[in-house]
Write an enzyme that holds these catalytic residues in place. Structure first.
Site, mmCIF file in Angstrom:
data_model
loop_
_atom_site.group_PDB
_atom_site.id
_atom_site.type_symbol
_atom_site.label_atom_id
_atom_site.label_comp_id
_atom_site.label_asym_id
_atom_site.label_seq_id
_atom_site.Cartn_x
_atom_site.Cartn_y
_atom_site.Cartn_z
ATOM 1 N N GLY A 234 -0.268 3.001 -3.266
ATOM 2 C CA GLY A 234 0.152 1.944 -2.358
ATOM 3 C C GLY A 234 -0.470 0.624 -3.060
ATOM 4 N N GLU A 235 -1.595 -0.048 -2.426
ATOM 5 C CA GLU A 235 -2.123 -1.101 -2.741
ATOM 6 C C GLU A 235 -2.569 -1.102 -4.202
ATOM 7 O OE1 GLU A 235 -2.776 0.079 0.047
ATOM 8 O OE2 GLU A 235 -1.818 -1.239 1.315
ATOM 9 N N PRO A 236 -3.295 -0.107 -4.757
ATOM 10 C CA PRO A 236 -3.717 -0.297 -6.063
ATOM 11 C C PRO A 236 -2.399 -0.456 -7.235
ATOM 12 C CG PRO A 236 -4.654 1.614 -4.725
ATOM 13 C CD PRO A 236 -3.774 0.887 -3.941
#
Length: 148
Positions: free
Chosen positions: A83-85
């Protein structure tokens, strides 16, 4: 059982989405800089005016692999979080662009600090190179809202 191929594809997708964020997706609001847009209105609100990554923006060689033999026993079904990483991994693209601009400016004998806003659009990159071609258009009073 975890589908490793699906995770790799999720990471690739998130990275390309992040690439759009750092190099393509410029929001243009009606303000003093964009007088042709009604104040407070977002001009870049659809695919006709908002540049999102396309197939042509994906690097020719783009390989993703996950660390083998490192299960995440505390996650649901030993999943690897995505996701965000991987989205933020694309900030490496932004900083690579900044380093390329620094090199171009050094060739022109310019080592001064310069602002570069996110996204690093082609227009912003060209103006940041600061050479004899951009000089007539450069404005010394221009101060970006957020720069690195």
């Amino acid at each position: 059982m975890v589908d490793v191929m699906q995770y790799a594809q999720d990471i690739e997708g998130a990275f390309i989405q992040g690439l759009g964020w750092v190099a393509l997706e410029e929001l243009k609001w009606g303000d003093a800089s964009h007088k042709w847009i009604r104040p407070g209105c977002l001009y870049t609100c659809g695919p006709g005016s908002y540049k999102i990554p396309s197939l042509n923006d994906v690097p020719f060689k783009f390989s993703v692999s996950l660390l083998k033999g490192a299960p995440n026993v505390t996650a649901i079904h030993s999943s690897k979080a995505v996701g965000e990483p991987p989205f933020f991994l694309a900030s490496a693209v932004f900083f690579a662009i900044k380093e390329a601009i620094i090199a171009a400016r050094a060739e022109a004998g310019n080592s001064d600090w310069f602002p570069l806003d996110n996204p690093a659009t082609p227009e912003r990159i060209r103006m940041a190179c600061a050479d004899e071609f951009t000089a007539p258009f450069a404005n010394s009073d221009s101060h970006p809202k957020l720069s690195i």
